[in-house]
Design a protein around this motif. Structure first.
Motif, PDB file in Angstrom:
ATOM      1  N   MET A  70     -51.122   8.296  -3.793  1.00 48.30           N
ATOM      2  CA  MET A  70     -50.802   7.239  -4.756  1.00 48.30           C
ATOM      3  C   MET A  70     -51.288   7.593  -6.160  1.00 48.30           C
ATOM      4  SD  MET A  70     -48.822   5.100  -3.513  1.00 48.30           S
ATOM      5  CE  MET A  70     -48.745   4.163  -5.012  1.00 48.30           C
ATOM      6  N   LEU A  71     -52.441   8.252  -6.253  1.00 49.12           N
ATOM      7  CA  LEU A  71     -52.924   8.664  -7.566  1.00 49.12           C
ATOM      8  C   LEU A  71     -51.963   9.664  -8.188  1.00 49.12           C
ATOM      9  CD1 LEU A  71     -54.964   8.620  -9.842  1.00 49.12           C
ATOM     10  CD2 LEU A  71     -56.353  10.260  -8.554  1.00 49.12           C
ATOM     11  N   SER A  72     -51.551  10.653  -7.413  1.00 47.03           N
ATOM     12  CA  SER A  72     -50.609  11.664  -7.930  1.00 47.03           C
ATOM     13  C   SER A  72     -49.294  11.025  -8.345  1.00 47.03           C
ATOM     14  CB  SER A  72     -50.351  12.739  -6.877  1.00 47.03           C
ATOM     15  OG  SER A  72     -51.525  13.450  -6.611  1.00 47.03           O
ATOM     16  N   LEU A  73     -48.749  10.164  -7.496  1.00 47.07           N
ATOM     17  CA  LEU A  73     -47.475   9.501  -7.789  1.00 47.07           C
ATOM     18  C   LEU A  73     -47.591   8.623  -9.030  1.00 47.07           C
ATOM     19  CD1 LEU A  73     -44.562   8.723  -6.947  1.00 47.07           C
ATOM     20  CD2 LEU A  73     -45.586   6.899  -5.584  1.00 47.07           C
ATOM     21  N   THR A  74     -48.652   7.838  -9.120  1.00 44.79           N
ATOM     22  CA  THR A  74     -48.824   6.930 -10.252  1.00 44.79           C
ATOM     23  C   THR A  74     -49.023   7.701 -11.549  1.00 44.79           C
ATOM     24  OG1 THR A  74     -49.774   5.294  -8.747  1.00 44.79           O
ATOM     25  CG2 THR A  74     -50.112   4.938 -11.108  1.00 44.79           C
ATOM     26  N   LEU A  75     -49.818   8.772 -11.513  1.00 44.49           N
ATOM     27  CA  LEU A  75     -50.007   9.594 -12.713  1.00 44.49           C
ATOM     28  C   LEU A  75     -48.677  10.202 -13.162  1.00 44.49           C
ATOM     29  CD1 LEU A  75     -53.373  11.363 -11.829  1.00 44.49           C
ATOM     30  CD2 LEU A  75     -53.006   9.641 -13.626  1.00 44.49           C
ATOM     31  N   ARG A  76     -47.891  10.670 -12.223  1.00 40.73           N
ATOM     32  CA  ARG A  76     -46.586  11.257 -12.562  1.00 40.73           C
ATOM     33  C   ARG A  76     -45.694  10.207 -13.216  1.00 40.73           C
ATOM     34  NH1 ARG A  76     -44.338  12.233  -7.790  1.00 40.73           N
ATOM     35  NH2 ARG A  76     -45.974  13.733  -7.330  1.00 40.73           N
ATOM     36  N   GLN A  77     -45.632   9.004 -12.640  1.00 42.89           N
ATOM     37  CA  GLN A  77     -44.774   7.944 -13.188  1.00 42.89           C
ATOM     38  C   GLN A  77     -45.251   7.480 -14.562  1.00 42.89           C
ATOM     39  OE1 GLN A  77     -44.986   5.144  -9.941  1.00 42.89           O
ATOM     40  NE2 GLN A  77     -43.100   5.915  -9.033  1.00 42.89           N
ATOM     41  N   LEU A  78     -46.552   7.323 -14.723  1.00 40.87           N
ATOM     42  CA  LEU A  78     -47.077   6.912 -16.026  1.00 40.87           C
ATOM     43  C   LEU A  78     -46.804   7.981 -17.085  1.00 40.87           C
ATOM     44  CD1 LEU A  78     -50.475   5.299 -14.944  1.00 40.87           C
ATOM     45  CD2 LEU A  78     -48.436   4.106 -15.776  1.00 40.87           C
ATOM     46  N   GLY A  79     -46.865   9.243 -16.675  1.00 33.56           N
ATOM     47  CA  GLY A  79     -46.537  10.336 -17.583  1.00 33.56           C
ATOM     48  C   GLY A  79     -45.059  10.341 -17.956  1.00 33.56           C
ATOM     49  N   GLN A  80     -44.195  10.089 -16.980  1.00 31.95           N
ATOM     50  CA  GLN A  80     -42.749  10.038 -17.245  1.00 31.95           C
ATOM     51  C   GLN A  80     -42.404   8.943 -18.241  1.00 31.95           C
ATOM     52  OE1 GLN A  80     -41.216   9.471 -13.283  1.00 31.95           O
ATOM     53  NE2 GLN A  80     -41.167  11.658 -12.831  1.00 31.95           N
ATOM     54  N   ASP A  81     -43.138   7.847 -18.184  1.00 32.67           N
ATOM     55  CA  ASP A  81     -42.884   6.732 -19.095  1.00 32.67           C
ATOM     56  C   ASP A  81     -43.576   6.900 -20.445  1.00 32.67           C
ATOM     57  OD1 ASP A  81     -41.258   5.487 -17.271  1.00 32.67           O
ATOM     58  OD2 ASP A  81     -42.712   3.980 -16.672  1.00 32.67           O
ATOM     59  N   GLY A  82     -44.363   7.954 -20.593  1.00 28.32           N
ATOM     60  CA  GLY A  82     -45.041   8.216 -21.860  1.00 28.32           C
ATOM     61  C   GLY A  82     -46.278   7.369 -22.075  1.00 28.32           C
ATOM     62  N   LEU A  83     -46.843   6.807 -20.993  1.00 26.89           N
ATOM     63  CA  LEU A  83     -48.029   5.969 -21.114  1.00 26.89           C
ATOM     64  C   LEU A  83     -49.317   6.786 -21.050  1.00 26.89           C
ATOM     65  CD1 LEU A  83     -46.819   3.056 -18.836  1.00 26.89           C
ATOM     66  CD2 LEU A  83     -46.901   3.101 -21.324  1.00 26.89           C
ATOM     67  N   ILE A  84     -49.259   7.931 -20.390  1.00 28.05           N
ATOM     68  CA  ILE A  84     -50.414   8.828 -20.338  1.00 28.05           C
ATOM     69  C   ILE A  84     -49.957  10.246 -20.666  1.00 28.05           C
ATOM     70  CG2 ILE A  84     -51.630   7.432 -18.611  1.00 28.05           C
ATOM     71  CD1 ILE A  84     -50.937   9.690 -16.567  1.00 28.05           C
ATOM     72  N   THR A  85     -50.918  11.079 -21.000  1.00 30.65           N
ATOM     73  CA  THR A  85     -50.643  12.495 -21.213  1.00 30.65           C
ATOM     74  C   THR A  85     -51.394  13.304 -20.168  1.00 30.65           C
ATOM     75  OG1 THR A  85     -52.494  12.735 -22.751  1.00 30.65           O
ATOM     76  CG2 THR A  85     -50.325  12.229 -23.704  1.00 30.65           C
ATOM     77  N   ARG A  86     -50.849  14.443 -19.847  1.00 29.36           N
ATOM     78  CA  ARG A  86     -51.480  15.384 -18.920  1.00 29.36           C
ATOM     79  C   ARG A  86     -51.658  16.689 -19.676  1.00 29.36           C
ATOM     80  NH1 ARG A  86     -50.155  19.673 -15.629  1.00 29.36           N
ATOM     81  NH2 ARG A  86     -51.125  19.702 -13.558  1.00 29.36           N
ATOM     82  N   THR A  87     -52.910  17.133 -19.790  1.00 29.23           N
ATOM     83  CA  THR A  87     -53.199  18.377 -20.507  1.00 29.23           C
ATOM     84  C   THR A  87     -53.818  19.366 -19.537  1.00 29.23           C
ATOM     85  OG1 THR A  87     -53.598  17.107 -22.521  1.00 29.23           O
ATOM     86  CG2 THR A  87     -54.388  19.383 -22.487  1.00 29.23           C
TER      87      THR A  87
END
Length: 137
Positions: A70-87
Motif C-alpha cells: 500500500m505504501l508503494s502504491l500510494t506513493l506511486r499514485q501521489l507522484g502521478q498526481d504531482g502531489l509528491i516528488t521522488r528523488t
C-alpha cells in the motif's frame, strides 16, 4: 437547456449547491481526485511529509499499519498526481527520498485539520458506532 447559476441543468450537472459551479464533464475526474487524496493512506503520507523529505523506510515507520504494497502504491499514485516528488540519488547504496510537491503542500493544512478533527472526535464517534451496532441501525 435551462441555465442555473451559470451551469446547464440536466446532463448530470447539479442544479444547486457546491457542485453546481462544476461542469458535469469534470465531475468524474473530481470524484477520482477526491477518492485519491481522501483515502486514509494518502492523507497520512501527506501529513507526515510536511516535516520534510523522507526515505521509504522512514515513511513506513511514521505511518502505522501501512503495508509495503500500500505504501508503494500510494506513493506511486501521489507522484502521478504531482502531489509528491521522488528523488533518487546516485549513491551506493542507492537512496530515494519522497517530499511534498508544491501541489501537495497546498493540501497539507486541509489534511492536518481533517486528521485533527478525527482525533478530537474519536470517543464520540466510537460511542455513536457502538450505540448504532447495539440498536441494529
Amino acid at each position: 437547456m435551462e441555465s442555473v447559476n451559470g451551469a446547464e441543468a440536466g446532463a448530470g450537472a447539479a442544479a444547486i449547491g457546491p457542485c453546481a459551479a462544476i461542469p458535469a464533464e469534470h465531475m468524474e475526474f473530481i470524484r477520482q481526485t477526491l477518492d485519491r487524496v481522501g483515502d486514509k493512506w494518502s492523507l497520512l503520507i501527506i501529513a507526515v511529509l510536511e516535516s520534510g523529505p523522507l526515505r521509504y523506510t522512514d515513511l513506513q515507520r511514521q505511518v502505522p499499519g501501512i503495508s509495503q504494497r500500500m505504501l508503494s502504491l500510494t506513493l506511486r499514485q501521489l507522484g502521478q498526481d504531482g502531489l509528491i516528488t521522488r528523488t533518487a540519488y546516485a549513491e551506493v547504496p542507492p537512496r530515494v527520498e519522497y517530499a511534498l510537491a508544491p501541489l501537495g503542500r497546498g493540501l497539507h493544512e486541509i489534511v492536518t485539520s481533517l486528521i485533527g478533527w478525527a482525533a478530537d472526535h474519536h470517543d464520540e464517534i466510537r460511542a455513536n458506532r457502538e450505540r448504532a451496532a447495539m440498536t441494529g441501525a
